[in-house]
Design a protein around this motif. Structure first.
Motif, PDB file in Angstrom:
ATOM      1  N   ALA A 192      -0.188  -9.167  12.497  1.00 56.87           N
ATOM      2  CA  ALA A 192       0.737  -8.058  12.279  1.00 56.87           C
ATOM      3  C   ALA A 192       0.463  -6.936  13.280  1.00 56.87           C
ATOM      4  N   VAL A 193      -0.820  -6.667  13.499  1.00 58.44           N
ATOM      5  CA  VAL A 193      -1.171  -5.598  14.446  1.00 58.44           C
ATOM      6  C   VAL A 193      -0.698  -5.975  15.846  1.00 58.44           C
TER       7      VAL A 193
ATOM      8  N   TRP B 256       2.948  -5.491  16.070  1.00 52.25           N
ATOM      9  CA  TRP B 256       3.236  -4.052  16.121  1.00 52.25           C
ATOM     10  C   TRP B 256       3.027  -3.517  17.530  1.00 52.25           C
TER      11      TRP B 256
ATOM     12  N   LEU C  84       5.875  -4.458  19.661  1.00 51.38           N
ATOM     13  CA  LEU C  84       7.063  -3.650  19.382  1.00 51.38           C
ATOM     14  C   LEU C  84       6.944  -2.269  20.002  1.00 51.38           C
ATOM     15  N   VAL C  85       5.797  -1.606  19.761  1.00 48.87           N
ATOM     16  CA  VAL C  85       5.629  -0.254  20.293  1.00 48.87           C
ATOM     17  C   VAL C  85       5.656  -0.286  21.816  1.00 48.87           C
TER      18      VAL C  85
ATOM     19  N   ALA D  23       9.217  -0.734  22.960  1.00 55.55           N
ATOM     20  CA  ALA D  23       9.996   0.484  22.760  1.00 55.55           C
ATOM     21  C   ALA D  23       9.672   1.511  23.833  1.00 55.55           C
TER      22      ALA D  23
ATOM     23  N   VAL E 203      11.271   0.466  27.120  1.00 54.31           N
ATOM     24  CA  VAL E 203      12.707   0.773  27.186  1.00 54.31           C
ATOM     25  C   VAL E 203      12.899   2.258  27.446  1.00 54.31           C
ATOM     26  N   THR E 204      12.117   3.086  26.728  1.00 55.67           N
ATOM     27  CA  THR E 204      12.298   4.526  26.848  1.00 55.67           C
ATOM     28  C   THR E 204      11.992   5.009  28.261  1.00 55.67           C
TER      29      THR E 204
ATOM     30  N   SER F  51      15.386  -3.575  30.583  1.00 54.06           N
ATOM     31  CA  SER F  51      15.450  -2.948  29.271  1.00 54.06           C
ATOM     32  C   SER F  51      15.974  -3.930  28.232  1.00 54.06           C
TER      33      SER F  51
ATOM     34  N   ILE G 264      14.357  -4.935  24.746  1.00 55.19           N
ATOM     35  CA  ILE G 264      15.088  -4.749  23.484  1.00 55.19           C
ATOM     36  C   ILE G 264      15.009  -6.027  22.661  1.00 55.19           C
TER      37      ILE G 264
ATOM     38  N   ILE H 263      11.860  -6.343  20.817  1.00 57.54           N
ATOM     39  CA  ILE H 263      11.838  -5.536  19.583  1.00 57.54           C
ATOM     40  C   ILE H 263      12.537  -6.277  18.457  1.00 57.54           C
ATOM     41  N   GLY H 264      13.736  -6.818  18.756  1.00 52.93           N
ATOM     42  CA  GLY H 264      14.507  -7.521  17.730  1.00 52.93           C
ATOM     43  C   GLY H 264      13.718  -8.706  17.179  1.00 52.93           C
TER      44      GLY H 264
ATOM     45  N   ILE I  33      10.998  -7.560  14.833  1.00 52.97           N
ATOM     46  CA  ILE I  33      11.547  -7.143  13.537  1.00 52.97           C
ATOM     47  C   ILE I  33      11.899  -8.375  12.701  1.00 52.97           C
TER      48      ILE I  33
ATOM     49  N   LEU J 249       1.862   0.481   9.643  1.00 51.83           N
ATOM     50  CA  LEU J 249       2.480  -0.172  10.798  1.00 51.83           C
ATOM     51  C   LEU J 249       4.000  -0.022  10.740  1.00 51.83           C
TER      52      LEU J 249
ATOM     53  N   MET K 148      18.510   0.836  19.196  1.00 52.42           N
ATOM     54  CA  MET K 148      17.168   1.165  18.699  1.00 52.42           C
ATOM     55  C   MET K 148      17.243   1.927  17.377  1.00 52.42           C
TER      56      MET K 148
ATOM     57  N   TYR L 117      17.912  -0.442  14.595  1.00 51.66           N
ATOM     58  CA  TYR L 117      16.688  -1.108  14.149  1.00 51.66           C
ATOM     59  C   TYR L 117      15.912  -0.210  13.207  1.00 51.66           C
TER      60      TYR L 117
END
Lengths: 949, 127
Positions: free
Chosen positions: A602-603, A606, A609-610, A613, A616-617, A626, A630, A633-634, A637, B6, B36, B39
């Motif tokens: 899980a970590v 995570w 994902l971070v 993100a 992308v930013t 990008s 993205i 990320i999907g 999730i 998390l 985003m 999400y």
């Protein structure tokens, strides 16, 4: 029943006139006359009963929860006003037929007039104050239409708008007042409210309710300082002025004062507000009327003054004064409508309404002069006419009234007003009909056809008849109506011409003498009046409206200057402030619920994902890159949903992810790939700050929620009833297709609308400036020499049937296990889209046997028919039916109607997704010039075998 | 570190990035930002049902427990609607670009020829 018919007859008549537009002017006029006569006959049929004390009613529930009911009743007060509305209405309808010019649209006039008539009748017949408000607003709207009937005239449009703003604004106040009144009395039924005088007047809200209701009445009845709209409303055709602005609509305020008299009157507040406003209006209106030159303006201000008189009488709060008011309502309606009609005749015959240009008409228009003379004499209060009687009774009441400790004050001012009314009445007659005839008139005047003079002549006859035989003609009616106004049997007073020598007689004589003297010295008085400082109400009104508009424009511009960025900053900022306030209000401390330990996987997810993100930013200008981040990320999730007991969500997320990325890729193909930076560094910093604040607030509130135990969620019901009631074990799916099927139904409609909008946007993109840009488009990326890689083409074609099988499997098991319509639809869409990607738009499009528009339509239709099918079994919309069926070979099968609904979902989803993406690739296809590629690996599946060399 | 932390921090990061991107001056980052934000909001809604492991909302008499199915149903449709919205916005952006030749959110013309400086003048209109 008769009462209901009475209240709807004018509306039916309006409809009929509108339908009969082919019958021509006479047909329409005849229809209006017939309808009004029928309503009048119906009223007369009920009259003996009402006079004998019956109160016919008609009651229907409309919105019971809001206290709104279509309750009608006919009491003597309603009878009097209904009689005025229909009686004068009939005369006006006849008169208008001869008054309107050949090129005025007759049908439109009668439709508006009958609608107005119906609205007015509704006011006076309502036994529910909310219903009364509905009709009240309707009179504002129809009078707006009638005043602006000659819509090519700017003053007609301005007058109409002003009347609507003033009376409509008053209507809002009235609505608030009535709601308060109803809540005090505990009912919106008029009859109940009229019986709760003590409760209402003892309530602390009584002053507020009274003020608001009076605001509504005063604006409607043109009381000072709201009197200014009435003269401007005179831009209406004269029949409208005669009907609305003397006999009916402006009396609606007076009517309501009389209607609510038993419950509101009798307090000091009532006396000082109503009587004072009435008295001031009476004086101001009369003074202005004396010095106006337009016939209709004189009549308009005299109406203002007379309405003030009525308001004042009702304001006195004594039964006797109320009775005088009732009598004067009848008298005023007769002489004023007659005067308006004669003013219309003069305008019609001479071509002008300017008193200065008129004179000596007695010789050429004897009939008109007689009618006008009688009516004007009654307005001036000359014996033996009806105006004399009611004016003398008014002066008597004024004589008996003490205002703030000053005994004779009211009587003195009332006498002054009476003198002024003598002056304008006399002037109306003397300056128009007497004296030298003016030769320079636009037309040579003569008496009009009978259709124009008969209606006012009838009214003039009534003026004389009531004056000579008041007790016989008006006595019983006045007695009955006064009883209805004051709520108990009125003092028995015989109406008579001669009251003997009393103070009122002397006041009356004084008024007549003063008025006559005033007219004699008119030439000297007039210049002096002109030098008085005047306040032009219209200018003030226009300034006020302009200021309000400017304020609204300023607020709009400050919040929304057509910049998306500005709007969004305001929007996000507001949301952040409100959300933070919510967090603070809720305490903001971490809850006590035990948290779950996070596994190393899980970590790691995570971190992915971070990291994505952040990538992308920071690197959003590298657009292709990008998109890849993205999709990371999907994916994370979707994995998260798998981990956190949400298999349906995981399936949905992953399939939506695929189509979203495809869509963005297709769009990006035609958009700039790496544009230069726009914003300044400061702007970036600000936006980052807003983002951090918003993200922090949202994340922290999620934390707060997750660390607390749920507060009795309704899902226990879903869990318990999913299998027993919905026939499925997948509670999420049962929720979608059963518990909250209406939501889902709405969602597929929204999805369909979005897809159709996309189609509309893209299908037209090949034309105009956008089409030229498409044609001139140059591919800005390195192209693969293989447009359609062989492996990809073969693989997708082989996969298609498997994908379809998977989709069907997911669909069928969806009710019990993860799956369902949304997911199945997305899987089908992906399988189809893969064909477009691999083999090209042309190839796929040619083999496509589905029409996405129809699929969307069928999807919505199937879903709604399933829902409506429940009605056949007498159960509410979208109730699921299910049962077990034994099918040979397959065994026992469980079928629910929800499955059919889910089929609708599949169709709509496939239709919408495929339509959006296919249309996008179609546009891209058009932009690509089909250049000849001489590469050994390049194949084009859309070329047939014969094309291949 | 807890799962709840998390998820909450992921929501925070996603929504912060979403808001920041929505405030950009060109259309494509705004579309990315909306994606985003979607999400973030979807996960937030899901989290309102609290986190549970191995408790799928599939009815079984012998089930030891279950996670709240309602937020899941809401989020499921929200995911699909978010797709519809993203599709619409990106097509709108595409059409605007084709129509005007500029991909700025406020429709200002884009001078491709100008130097790669700090962009046009300050202010809402251009930034």
């Amino acid at each position: 029943m008769g009462i209901l018919l009475l209240s709807v007859l004018p509306f039916l008549g309006a409809l009929l006139v509108a339908c009969l537009h082919r019958t021509g002017r006479n047909g329409q006029a005849l229809t209006a006359i017939t309808v009004t006569s029928a309503a009048l006959a119906l009223l007369l049929f009920h009259t003996p009963g009402v006079m004998a004390g019956e109160v016919p009613t008609a009651r229907f529930a409309w919105v019971p929860a809001a206290g709104l009911a279509a309750n009608f009743f006919l009491d003597p007060l309603g009878l009097l006003f209904a009689g005025l509305i229909l009686g004068i209405g009939l005369l006006i309808v006849i008169y208008a037929r001869f008054y309107l010019a050949a090129d005025d649209p007759m049908g439109r006039f009668y439709v508006f007039l009958l609608l107005f008539q119906g609205a007015m009748l509704g006011i006076v017949l309502s036994d529910n104050i909310l219903l009364l408000i509905v009709f009240w607003e309707m009179t504002s709207i129809t009078s707006f239409l009638l005043i602006g009937y000659w819509r090519h005239l700017p003053e007609a449009r301005q007058g109409a708008r002003m009347a609507l703003v003033v009376t409509g604004g008053g209507g809002l106040a009235l609505l608030a007042g009535m709601l308060i009144l109803g809540s005090i009395a505990g009912s919106y039924d008029l009859t109940t409210i009229l019986g709760s005088r003590e409760i209402v007047q003892a309530s602390p809200l009584y002053p507020l309710a009274l003020a608001l209701i009076l605001l509504g009445c005063f604006t409607k009845s043109a009381q000072f300082p709201f009197h200014f709209w009435l003269p401007h409303a005179m831009a209406a055709p004269t029949p409208v002025s005669a009907y609305l602005h003397s006999a009916t609509m402006v009396k609606a305020g007076v009517f309501l004062l009389a209607r609510l008299w038993p419950v509101l009157a009798g307090t000091d507040m009532w006396f000082y507000s109503v009587a004072t406003v009435g008295l001031v209006t009476m004086l101001v209106g009369a003074a202005i009327a004396v010095f106006k030159n337009d016939l209709k303006a004189i009549l308009a201000y005299s109406t203002v003054s007379q309405l003030g008189l009525l308001t004042m009488l009702l304001g006195f709060g004594t039964p006797m004064a109320a009775m005088v008011a009732v009598f004067h309502i009848i008298n005023h309606a007769t002489f004023k409508a007659a005067l308006f009609m004669t003013a219309g005749i003069i305008d019609h015959e001479t071509g002008t309404r300017d008193v200065r240009r008129l004179g000596g008409l007695l010789a050429v228009m004897p009939i008109t002069a007689t009618i006008a003379g009688v009516a004007a004499a009654s307005m001036a209060g000359f014996p033996p006419l009806n105006g004399f009687i009611s004016k003398e009774m008014m002066l008597e009441q004024a004589w008996l009234t003490t205002w703030g400790g000053f005994g004779g004050l009211v009587a003195l001012l009332a006498t002054v007003a009476a003198a002024l009314s003598v002056a304008y009445s006399l002037r109306l007659f003397v300056h128009v009909f007497m004296g030298k005839s003016k030769p320079e008139l636009p037309q040579a005047p003569h008496d009009p056809p009978a259709g124009l003079w008969l209606p006012p002549a009838f009214l003039a006859f009534l003026v004389v008849a009531i004056g000579l035989l008041p007790a016989l003609i008006a006595g019983p009616l006045v007695q009955a109506v006064s009883g209805a106004v004051i709520g108990f049997p009125p003092p028995l007073v015989e109406l008579k011409l001669w009251h003997g020598f009393n103070p009122a007689l002397f006041l009356s004589i004084a008024a007549i003498v003063a008025g006559a003297l005033m007219l004699r010295s008119y030439r000297g008085l007039e210049p002096r009046w002109r030098t008085l400082p005047t306040i032009e109400a219209k200018t003030l009104f226009d300034k006020l409206v302009a200021a309000i508009v400017a304020g609204a424009t300023w607020v709009t511009a400050a919040l929304h200057n057509a910049s998306l960025q500005r709007t969004l900053v305001v929007f996000f900022g507001t949301a952040i402030v409100l959300g933070t306030a919510g967090i603070i209000e809720g305490g903001g401390a971490t809850g006590a619920r035990a948290t779950l330990p996070a596994s190393p996987v899980a970590v790691a997810a995570w971190l992915a994902l971070v990291g994505a993100a952040l990538a992308v930013t920071l690197g959003y200008r590298e657009r292709f890159l990008s998109l890849i981040f993205i999709s990371v990320i999907g994916l994370v999730i979707a994995l998260g949903f798998v981990h956190l007991s949400a298999p349906d969500l995981a399936l949905t997320q992953i399939s939506v992810e695929v189509v979203t990325i495809l869509l963005l890729l297709l769009a990006l193909n035609l958009l700039p790939k790496t544009p230069r930076q726009l914003s300044s560094a400061r702007r970036h910093l600000r936006d980052a700050a807003v983002g951090v604040a918003g993200g922090g607030a949202l994340g922290y509130s999620a934390w707060l929620v997750m660390t607390r135990d749920p507060n009795n969620p309704i899902s226990a019901f879903h869990w318990a009833n999913s299998y027993a009631g919905g026939g499925g074990t997948n509670v999420v799916n049962v929720t979608l297709v059963d518990f909250r099927a209406f939501d889902t139904f709405g969602e597929i409609i929204v999805l369909g609308i979005a897809a159709l909008t996309i189609f509309a946007l893209l299908d037209t993109a090949v034309r105009g400036a956008s089409g030229r840009r498409l044609l001139a488009w140059v591919p800005d990326l390195v192209r693969s020499p293989e447009r359609h890689p062989m492996m990809f083409v073969i693989a997708t074609r082989l996969l298609l049937p498997f994908a379809m099988a998977v989709a069907i499997f997911l669909f069928l098991r969806g009710h019990n296990l993860p799956g369902g319509g949304f997911i199945a639809g997305l899987v089908v869409s992906i399988a189809l889209l893969m064909q477009f990607m691999a083999s090209g738009y042309e190839w796929a499009d040619r083999r496509r046997s589905l029409d996405e528009h129809r699929m969307i339509a069928w999807g919505v239709l199937v879903a709604s028919l399933t829902g409506a099918g429940a009605a056949l079994f007498g159960v509410p919309f979208f109730t699921t039916g299910h049962d077990y069926f034994a099918i040979p070979l397959i065994g026992e099968v469980h079928l629910a109607t929800a499955l059919l609904f889910d089929l609708g979902v599949v169709l709509a989803v496939v239709g919408a997704v495929t339509l959006a993406l296919a249309e996008l690739s179609n546009v891209a296809q058009r932009a690509e010039r089909l250049e000849k590629v001489d590469h050994p690996m390049d194949i084009d599946p859309s070329r047939g075998p014969e094309d291949r060399a | 570190m807890s799962l709840e932390f998390l998820v909450a921090s992921a929501i925070a990061v996603l929504s912060a990035a979403g808001i920041y991107l929505c405030l950009r001056g060109r259309t494509f980052p705004v579309v990315l930002g909306l994606a985003m934000l979607s999400y973030a909001i979807n996960v937030f809604l899901f989290a309102v049902g609290r986190l549970m492991i191995d408790r799928p909302p599939i009815y079984d008499k012998s089930a030891a427990g279950y996670t709240d199915p309602l937020p899941q149903a809401l989020v499921l449709t929200a995911i699909v609607i978010a797709f519809g919205m993203t599709a619409l916005v990106v097509v709108l952006a595409l059409r605007t670009y084709l129509e005007t030749g500029s991909d700025q959110v406020d429709g200002h013309p884009d001078e491709h020829a100008s130097s790669d400086g700090d962009g046009p003048a300050e202010g809402d209109a251009a930034a």
